[in-house]
Design a protein around this motif. Structure first.
Motif, PDB file in Angstrom:
ATOM      1  N   VAL A  18       0.836  -1.204   0.000  1.00  0.00           N
ATOM      2  CA  VAL A  18       0.000   0.000   0.000  1.00  0.00           C
ATOM      3  C   VAL A  18       0.869   1.252   0.000  1.00  0.00           C
ATOM      4  O   VAL A  18       0.608   2.201  -0.741  1.00  0.00           O
ATOM      5  N   ILE A  19       1.913   1.259   0.801  1.00  0.00           N
ATOM      6  CA  ILE A  19       2.827   2.402   0.840  1.00  0.00           C
ATOM      7  C   ILE A  19       3.505   2.590  -0.514  1.00  0.00           C
ATOM      8  O   ILE A  19       3.646   3.720  -1.004  1.00  0.00           O
ATOM      9  N   ALA A  20       3.902   1.503  -1.168  1.00  0.00           N
ATOM     10  CA  ALA A  20       4.544   1.592  -2.476  1.00  0.00           C
ATOM     11  C   ALA A  20       3.577   2.157  -3.521  1.00  0.00           C
ATOM     12  O   ALA A  20       3.955   3.018  -4.324  1.00  0.00           O
ATOM     13  N   ILE A  21       2.331   1.719  -3.514  1.00  0.00           N
ATOM     14  CA  ILE A  21       1.335   2.210  -4.466  1.00  0.00           C
ATOM     15  C   ILE A  21       1.061   3.696  -4.230  1.00  0.00           C
ATOM     16  O   ILE A  21       0.989   4.483  -5.184  1.00  0.00           O
ATOM     17  N   LEU A  22       0.921   4.103  -2.978  1.00  0.00           N
ATOM     18  CA  LEU A  22       0.695   5.513  -2.677  1.00  0.00           C
ATOM     19  C   LEU A  22       1.877   6.376  -3.100  1.00  0.00           C
ATOM     20  O   LEU A  22       1.713   7.469  -3.629  1.00  0.00           O
ATOM     21  N   SER A  28       3.698  10.242  -9.550  1.00  0.00           N
ATOM     22  CA  SER A  28       3.030  10.479 -10.830  1.00  0.00           C
ATOM     23  C   SER A  28       2.331  11.832 -10.836  1.00  0.00           C
ATOM     24  O   SER A  28       2.398  12.571 -11.828  1.00  0.00           O
ATOM     25  N   MET A  29       1.674  12.189  -9.742  1.00  0.00           N
ATOM     26  CA  MET A  29       0.995  13.477  -9.654  1.00  0.00           C
ATOM     27  C   MET A  29       1.990  14.631  -9.703  1.00  0.00           C
ATOM     28  O   MET A  29       1.735  15.654 -10.357  1.00  0.00           O
ATOM     29  N   ILE A  30       3.122  14.484  -9.049  1.00  0.00           N
ATOM     30  CA  ILE A  30       4.147  15.530  -9.059  1.00  0.00           C
ATOM     31  C   ILE A  30       4.711  15.703 -10.465  1.00  0.00           C
ATOM     32  O   ILE A  30       4.876  16.829 -10.946  1.00  0.00           O
TER      33      ILE A  30
END
Length: 62
Positions: A18-22, A28-30
């Motif tokens: 979960v931490i890796a996906i977040l 990606s957003m940055i």
């Protein structure tokens, strides 16, 4: 300590995933923000804020 790790390995694995996906999502957003891409769905025809969030984008010539 080793017993605790063995007993909770599944939880540790799921939390790490979960931490890796977040982390990947934030990166990606940055990158998109730095490239000038929008984070919205870009259906500006129905959006009341279209003039505000895309004010620096030049309109495309038809």
């Amino acid at each position: 300590m080793l017993e605790w790790l063995i007993a909770n390995w599944a939880n540790i694995l799921i939390i790490a995933l979960v931490i890796a996906i977040l982390t990947l999502a934030v990166i990606s957003m940055i990158r998109d923000k730095k490239a000038g891409k929008s984070s919205c769905g870009c259906n500006c025809a129905n959006c009341a804020m279209a003039g505000k969030c895309h004010s620096n984008v030049k309109p495309k010539k038809s």
